[in-house]
Each structure stands twice: as C-alpha cells, then as structure tokens.
Design an enzyme around this catalytic site. Structure first.
Site, PDB file in Angstrom:
ATOM      1  N   LYS A  69       0.817  -1.224   0.000  1.00  0.00           N
ATOM      2  CA  LYS A  69       0.000   0.000   0.000  1.00  0.00           C
ATOM      3  C   LYS A  69       0.849   1.271   0.000  1.00  0.00           C
ATOM      4  O   LYS A  69       2.018   1.266   0.380  1.00  0.00           O
ATOM      5  CB  LYS A  69      -0.986  -0.038   1.168  1.00  0.00           C
ATOM      6  CG  LYS A  69      -2.149  -0.985   0.825  1.00  0.00           C
ATOM      7  CD  LYS A  69      -3.295  -0.948   1.782  1.00  0.00           C
ATOM      8  CE  LYS A  69      -4.394  -1.872   1.242  1.00  0.00           C
ATOM      9  NZ  LYS A  69      -5.456  -2.120   2.226  1.00  0.00           N
ATOM     10  N   ARG A  82      -3.827 -10.103   4.485  1.00  0.00           N
ATOM     11  CA  ARG A  82      -4.241 -10.095   3.072  1.00  0.00           C
ATOM     12  C   ARG A  82      -3.061  -9.580   2.248  1.00  0.00           C
ATOM     13  O   ARG A  82      -2.728  -8.401   2.327  1.00  0.00           O
ATOM     14  CB  ARG A  82      -5.472  -9.189   2.914  1.00  0.00           C
ATOM     15  CG  ARG A  82      -6.019  -9.136   1.495  1.00  0.00           C
ATOM     16  CD  ARG A  82      -7.203  -8.170   1.413  1.00  0.00           C
ATOM     17  NE  ARG A  82      -7.781  -8.163   0.098  1.00  0.00           N
ATOM     18  CZ  ARG A  82      -7.282  -7.468  -0.927  1.00  0.00           C
ATOM     19  NH1 ARG A  82      -6.214  -6.723  -0.770  1.00  0.00           N
ATOM     20  NH2 ARG A  82      -7.865  -7.526  -2.112  1.00  0.00           N
TER      21      ARG A  82
HETATM   22  N1  HH2 Z   1      -7.506  -3.735   0.748  1.00  0.00           N
HETATM   23  C1  HH2 Z   1      -7.782  -3.756  -0.566  1.00  0.00           C
HETATM   24  C2  HH2 Z   1      -8.860  -4.494  -1.039  1.00  0.00           C
HETATM   25  N2  HH2 Z   1      -9.617  -5.238  -0.206  1.00  0.00           N
HETATM   26  N3  HH2 Z   1     -10.091  -6.033   1.983  1.00  0.00           N
HETATM   27  C3  HH2 Z   1      -9.822  -6.036   3.286  1.00  0.00           C
HETATM   28  N4  HH2 Z   1     -10.560  -6.779   4.144  1.00  0.00           N
HETATM   29  N5  HH2 Z   1      -8.780  -5.290   3.819  1.00  0.00           N
HETATM   30  C4  HH2 Z   1      -7.990  -4.513   3.022  1.00  0.00           C
HETATM   31  O1  HH2 Z   1      -7.078  -3.838   3.560  1.00  0.00           O
HETATM   32  C5  HH2 Z   1      -8.248  -4.480   1.613  1.00  0.00           C
HETATM   33  C6  HH2 Z   1      -9.339  -5.261   1.116  1.00  0.00           C
HETATM   34  C7  HH2 Z   1      -6.952  -2.960  -1.523  1.00  0.00           C
HETATM   35  O2  HH2 Z   1      -5.889  -3.702  -2.077  1.00  0.00           O
HETATM   36  P1  HH2 Z   1      -5.855  -4.436  -3.551  1.00  0.00           P
HETATM   37  O3  HH2 Z   1      -6.851  -5.508  -3.641  1.00  0.00           O
HETATM   38  O4  HH2 Z   1      -4.478  -4.845  -3.808  1.00  0.00           O
HETATM   39  O5  HH2 Z   1      -6.166  -3.324  -4.584  1.00  0.00           O
HETATM   40  P2  HH2 Z   1      -7.528  -2.980  -5.279  1.00  0.00           P
HETATM   41  O6  HH2 Z   1      -8.423  -2.430  -4.242  1.00  0.00           O
HETATM   42  O7  HH2 Z   1      -7.113  -1.959  -6.290  1.00  0.00           O
HETATM   43  O8  HH2 Z   1      -8.102  -4.208  -5.881  1.00  0.00           O
END
Ligand code: HH2
Length: 260
Positions: free
Chosen positions: A204, A239
């Site tokens: 992040k 995650r």
């Molecule tokens: N962060 C992201 C997405 N989903 N779910 C939970 N429970 N906690 C988190 O911190 C979280 C989440 C964001 O990361 P990423 O999936 O890599 O990116 P994107 O939102 O662009 O798909």
C-alpha cells in the site's frame, strides 16, 4: 489470505488475472506459496477508483469462484460490497464475504447469515472515489474500534454467528500514513472486541511514502515488516499479494513469539 484481483485497474496487479484460467493459475501459485484462503475481487477499491455495476462484478468474479472451487481445496472469499454479488458467489461455493464497507448494503448481513458463511467487516471512511481527500479523525483508533463494534453487532443482529465474523481496520481506506501507523501500533484495542483481526497492508501507498516514494512492486520487504508488526500487535489474518515472502516472515516471528 492471498489476493486475486480479477479487475482491469487494481493498483498493483490490475489486468493480470482478468481471464479465468489466468486467475486459476495465479490461485494455484498462491496456494503453493502457502495461502490458507484466496480473496477474489472484481471491483478495485484503490483510492480514486470508479464503482463497477453488479452485473459487471458478477461477470468478473463468478467464473473464477467456480473454477477455484472445482480445482483447489482452499476456502474462497469474495471481496464485494454488494449483497447481490455476494449471494451469487456464495451460491457458487464461496466461503467468506470480504465486505470493505462493513454491511453498507442493507441486505448483506442476511445474505451472509442465510448461507452460513463467514464475513470480514472492514472500516472505511467515505468511499474509494473520494476517501483519501483529507481524512480527519479526533481519535482514529477509538473511532475505528467503535465503528467495527457497531458493524459486528449489526451482523449478529442479521443472524451471522459471532464466531464467523472477522474485523479489519481498513489500512489506507480514508486514512493518512499517520492514521495507518497508529492503527497498526494499537491493534490490541481492536483485538479487545473479541473477533479475529485481518489486516491488508500489502504494497500500500503508505509503505511507499515511508520509504521515500518506493513504487508498489518494490514494497515486498516493507509489506513483510508491516505484517510482522501487525502480528505482534494481535493480527490473525494477512491479506497479501506475495504469500511466500510474508508467510516466511510470519513463521519466524511466530517461532520467536512462542519460544519457551
Ligand atoms: N484492501 C484492498 C482491497 N480489499 N479487503 C480487506 N478486508 N482489507 C484490506 O485492507 C483491503 C481489502 C486494496 O488492495 P488491492 O486488492 O491490492 O487493490 P484494489 O483495491 O485496487 O483491488
């Protein structure tokens, strides 16, 4: 929890696994690297992301959930804020709903309860399109804790078993770097709510900021360090995109924590 984004626009892996067989291949790699759970997401929640329709989200997620359940033995969670999408994914055999809006859809609690599924309730301030525009709190840890306690009660009132609920402070969701650091430092105050804690720090932006602007693909070590710190402060589920790296770091940290 290994991240499997089937989106064209996620911040670190957008577009890589949008085709279901590419997603299955990546899921198998995450499983081989030691993931215990796979998180399939069809809507990017990165800061500034535009919302996606339920129909489009279903089109992206459902074939992937189906393939994962056919070919792998790991539990699958679906990263969605929409009860309609969650219900369809649970019908395909998904085990967990990862709701970054902590039941903002009024039907979500009953959909999870009816399926006997588990749910992750995450704290978010505002919504992805606007959440990083000057987030402010009087006392971030207490405010996030109270929000999660309320969401947990809402889920229980909708019929979700208390033991099937995990909570998540929502690192990077409507928070400055300082807010993120305080939440990770004081996770114990959230652990006191009595539910397992999930943290999502993987690659992040705040990690890049702490390290002089490192780009997302180079944030692996920072991710591992943040996960270890979160573990020592009470986190249970991590995650992450790079499962092998984080799993190794956590295995060593756990051996130190439990040495007798
Ligand atoms: N962060 C992201 C997405 N989903 N779910 C939970 N429970 N906690 C988190 O911190 C979280 C989440 C964001 O990361 P990423 O999936 O890599 O990116 P994107 O939102 O662009 O798909």
């Amino acid at each position: 929890m290994g991240v499997l984004n089937v989106t064209p626009d996620s911040f670190s892996d957008g577009g890589l696994y949008a085709e279901p067989h590419a997603a299955l291949e990546q899921a198998a790699a995450l499983a081989a690297a030691g993931a215990d759970l796979l998180d399939v997401g069809g809507e990017s929640t990165r800061p500034g992301a535009e919302p996606v329709s339920a129909a489009e989200e279903r089109r992206r997620i459902l074939p992937v959930v189906r393939l994962l359940k056919q070919h792998l033995s790991l539990p699958v969670s679906v990263d969605t804020r929409k009860a309609e999408v969650a219900a369809a994914a649970l019908d395909e055999g998904a085990d967990v709903v990862n709701d970054v809006s902590a039941l903002s859809d009024p039907r979500m609690g009953s959909v999870v309860a009816a399926a006997g599924a588990a749910v992750v309730l995450m704290h978010m301030r505002g919504e992805p399109r606007t959440m990083q525009a000057d987030p402010r709190y009087d006392a971030v840890v207490a405010e996030v804790r109270d929000h999660l306690a309320t969401a947990r009660k809402k889920a229980i009132d909708a019929g979700v078993a208390a033991g099937r609920i995990a909570l998540d402070p929502g690192i990077g969701f409507g928070k400055t770097t300082e807010h993120n650091l305080l939440l990770l430092r004081h996770l114990g105050q959230l652990a006191a709510l009595g539910a397992p804690l999930l943290v999502g720090v993987s690659r992040k932006a705040f990690l890049g900021k702490l390290l002089g602007g490192k780009p997302a693909p180079e944030r692996g070590q920072a991710t591992a360090a943040a996960c270890v710190a979160a573990y020592l402060n009470g986190a249970n589920i991590f995650r992450v995109h790079d499962v092998a790296l984080v799993r190794e770091a956590l295995e060593v940290a756990a051996r130190i924590q439990t040495a007798a």
